[in-house]
Design an enzyme around this catalytic site. Structure first.
Site, PDB file in Angstrom:
ATOM      1  CG  HIS A   1      -3.858  -3.714   3.112  1.00 23.94           C
ATOM      2  ND1 HIS A   1      -2.747  -3.254   3.784  1.00 23.94           N
ATOM      3  CD2 HIS A   1      -4.416  -2.624   2.513  1.00 23.94           C
ATOM      4  CE1 HIS A   1      -2.641  -1.942   3.608  1.00 23.94           C
ATOM      5  NE2 HIS A   1      -3.635  -1.543   2.836  1.00 23.94           N
TER       6      HIS A   1
ATOM      7  CB  CYS B   1      -0.985  -0.040   1.168  1.00 25.30           C
ATOM      8  SG  CYS B   1      -2.406   1.047   0.953  1.00 25.30           S
TER       9      CYS B   1
END
Length: 486
Positions: A428, A332
Site C-alpha cells: 500500500h 492487496c
C-alpha cells in the site's frame, strides 16, 4: 496535561479534519500533541510504529501533530467485512469478529483497554486531541458507549460539539443534541463549532447567537469551507460517492468501488496528476471502455468482493480491457483477485470456500490467520518504493518470478504478467513515492509533473491550521482543555 474532545452532531460533519487541523495548529505553537479516537469504524487503516494498525484519520492526525503513529491513538478499530459483522482490532491487533448480536456487550468490556491507551498517551504530551465517532445524540447507543460520552465521562474530558452547516439544519442539530442527551452528558459539552460555512460568516450571526441562547453553550467559531481538505486522505467511503470535477484532465484511470473497499486512499496521489482523471466506478456502472488503466483496490473481504465483481459484470469489462492491450493493477485484495484462485481453508472471511479469480496473473492465494503488518521500503522499476503491507494471505505462482518490487533484504514482492500489462502487489502507499509514480505512469504514456504527494498533504495541513487560527478561538479551546480531569 490538557485534553479536548470534538464530538459531532452526526457522521461526516468534519470532525476528523478539524482535529487534524487543530493538531497542526497546536504543533505550530510549539505544543506536543497526541491524537486519540477511542473507537473507530473504517476499512482504511495505516500501519503504526509498534507494528499495529489504526484508522486512517488518526494516522493523518498524527502526521499533523508531527508524531509517530502508534496503536494507542486508536485502541479499538472495527473493520466491516460483511453485513452485520466486523473484524475487531484492539491495540493494533486482531482480537476477533464482532456481530450485531454481541457488539454492545463487547464494546462495554473494551473500555479498560481504551483508558489504558489514553493514559499512556497523556503522559507523553502537552495535550491530547480526541475525536468522537458518530454523534452523542444517538441515545439508543448510549448504554455501553466508549466512543463519545461514555469515554468523556469516565476520563472527565471536556467536549466541543461540531455542527455541519453545509448539510442544513445546523441550529436544530445542535439544539436537538442538547434536548435528547441527559443532563450529565450535556454538562460535558462546553461549546460548539460551526463547520463548512460557505460565504460571509457575518450572515450567520443571528443563527449563531440563537444556538448559544437555546443550548446554553458558547460558540468557538464558524469555520469556512476548507478547500484544502480535498487534498487530505479520506477515511470514510462516503467520499467516494461525491463527484469530483475533472474538466482539465485527460487519461482515465478507473477503480471499481467494491462493497468492502479498503485503503482506497492508495489512489489519492493520482489526483495530483494533471493528465489523469481518476474515476471511481460505483455499482451498477460499467468500467469506462476508454480507461488507460484499471486499478483493483484493497478489500476487507476479498472472496465476497470477487463475487461482487462478477455480479456487476466488471470481470467482463476487465477481461475485455486486457484483451485490447489495457493495463490492470491490483493492490492487496485486488492483487489476490487478479490470480487464478483464492482459497480460505481457515474460514478467515466466513464460511470455508474457494473462488476463481480473474486469471490475469498466474498466481494463487491462500488466506491465512496471521495478518502481515509492516512498513516496507525497496525498489520497483528502478525507483525507490515506500509503503506498508496489511494483509492476510500467502500468494505464490509463476508470475511471482517477475516481482513488482524488491524490498528490504532483496525480498521479491508482487507479480507481473508475462505481457507486462498486469501488476499485482501487497504494498500500500507506493503511489506516494513521486519518482515511482512517474515511472509507472510513463509505462501508460501518461506524463507526470512530479508533484510530491507527502509535501502536498503537509501543505494542506498547514493551510487548514492557518484557517483555524483565523476563525476559531483556539485560546479559548485551550482554556477548556486545561480543565480536563479536574
Amino acid at each position: 496535561m490538557a485534553t479536548l474532545m470534538l464530538q459531532g452532531t452526526g457522521s461526516d460533519v468534519g470532525k476528523s479534519v478539524l482535529v487534524a487541523g487543530l493538531c497542526r495548529a497546536l504543533s505550530n505553537r510549539g505544543l506536543r500533541v497526541m491524537p486519540f479516537k477511542p473507537q473507530n469504524m473504517s476499512n482504511n487503516a495505516a500501519v503504526t510504529s509498534d507494528g499495529g494498525e489504526i484508522g486512517r484519520a488518526q494516522a493523518l492526525q498524527a502526521i499533523a501533530a508531527r508524531v509517530e503513529l502508534h496503536s494507542d491513538m486508536n485502541p479499538v478499530l472495527l473493520k466491516p467485512q460483511a453485513d452485520r459483522q466486523s473484524q475487531l482490532i484492539v491495540h493494533g491487533k486482531v482480537r476477533g469478529i464482532l456481530g450485531s448480536s454481541n457488539f454492545r456487550e463487547a464494546r462495554r468490556n473494551l473500555l479498560p483497554q481504551v483508558m489504558e491507551s489514553y493514559y499512556r498517551l497523556s503522559k507523553q504530551c502537552d495535550i491530547v486531541m480526541v475525536e468522537g465517532a458518530g454523534s452523542p445524540a444517538e441515545i439508543n447507543l448510549r448504554e455501553g458507549d466508549i466512543a463519545n460520552m461514555g469515554f468523556a465521562r469516565v476520563a472527565n474530558v471536556p467536549v466541543v460539539l461540531v455542527g455541519d452547516i453545509d448539510r442544513g439544519g445546523v441550529i436544530a442539530a445542535i439544539a436537538g443534541t442538547k434536548m435528547v442527551i441527559d443532563s450529565a452528558d450535556s454538562a460535558m459539552i462546553h461549546g460548539f463549532i460551526i463547520n463548512k460555512f460557505r460565504g460571509d460568516p457575518a450572515l450567520f450571526e443571528d443563527g449563531y447567537q440563537s444556538i448559544e441562547q437555546i443550548s446554553g453553550w458558547r460558540g468557538y467559531g464558524i469555520v469556512p469551507w476548507l478547500s484544502d481538505a480535498v487534498r487530505l486522505p479520506s477515511e470514510d467511503a462516503v467520499i467516494l460517492e461525491k463527484p469530483v470535477s475533472s474538466a482539465k484532465k485527460r487519461q482515465i484511470i478507473a477503480c471499481p468501488i467494491l462493497p468492502r473497499i479498503a485503503n482506497f486512499d492508495d489512489l489519492d496521489p493520482l489526483k495530483l496528476e494533471p493528465e489523469v482523471e481518476l474515476v471511481m466506478v460505483p455499482p451498477g456502472t460499467p468500467i469506462p471502455a476508454e480507461a488507460a488503466l484499471i486499478i483493483l483496490p484493497g478489500s476487507k473481504a476479498t472472496i465476497a468482493d470477487m463475487s461482487a465483481i462478477r455480479d456487476q459484470g466488471w470481470d467482463i469489462d476487465m477481461l475485455s480491457h486486457h484483451r485490447r492491450g489495457g493495463a490492470i493493477w491490483g493492490i492487496c485484495g485486488g492483487y489476490q483477485m487478479l490470480g487464478r484462485t483464492i482459497s480460505d481453508p481457515h474460514g478467515i472471511e466466513g464460511p470455508i470456500r474457494d473462488i476463481a479469480g480473474l486469471g490475469l496473473l498466474d498466481i494463487a492465494t491462500e488466506l491465512a490467520p496471521l495478518k502481515e503488518l509492516k512498513a516496507v521500503r525497496g525498489t520497483a522499476f528502478d525507483e525507490v518504493l515506500e509503503g506498508y503491507e496489511m494483509h492476510v494471505g500467502i500468494t505464490s505462482g509463476a508470475d511471482c518470478k517477475r516481482p513488482f518490487a524488491l524490498l528490504q533484504r532483496q525480498r521479491p514482492e508482487g507479480a507481473i504478467s508475462a505481457d507486462g500489462l498486469v501488476i499485482g502487489t501487497y504494498c500500500h502507499g507506493f503511489l506516494g513515492s513521486t519518482a515511482l509514480r512517474r515511472a509507472m505512469l510513463q509505462r501508460l504514456r501518461i506524463n507526470s509533473d512530479g508533484r510530491d504527494y507527502v509535501a502536498s498533504v503537509d501543505a494542506a495541513l498547514d493551510n487548514i491550521a492557518s484557517e483555524l487560527e483565523r476563525y476559531v478561538d483556539i485560546d479559548g479551546l485551550l482554556r477548556i482543555a486545561a480543565g480536563a480531569g479536574q
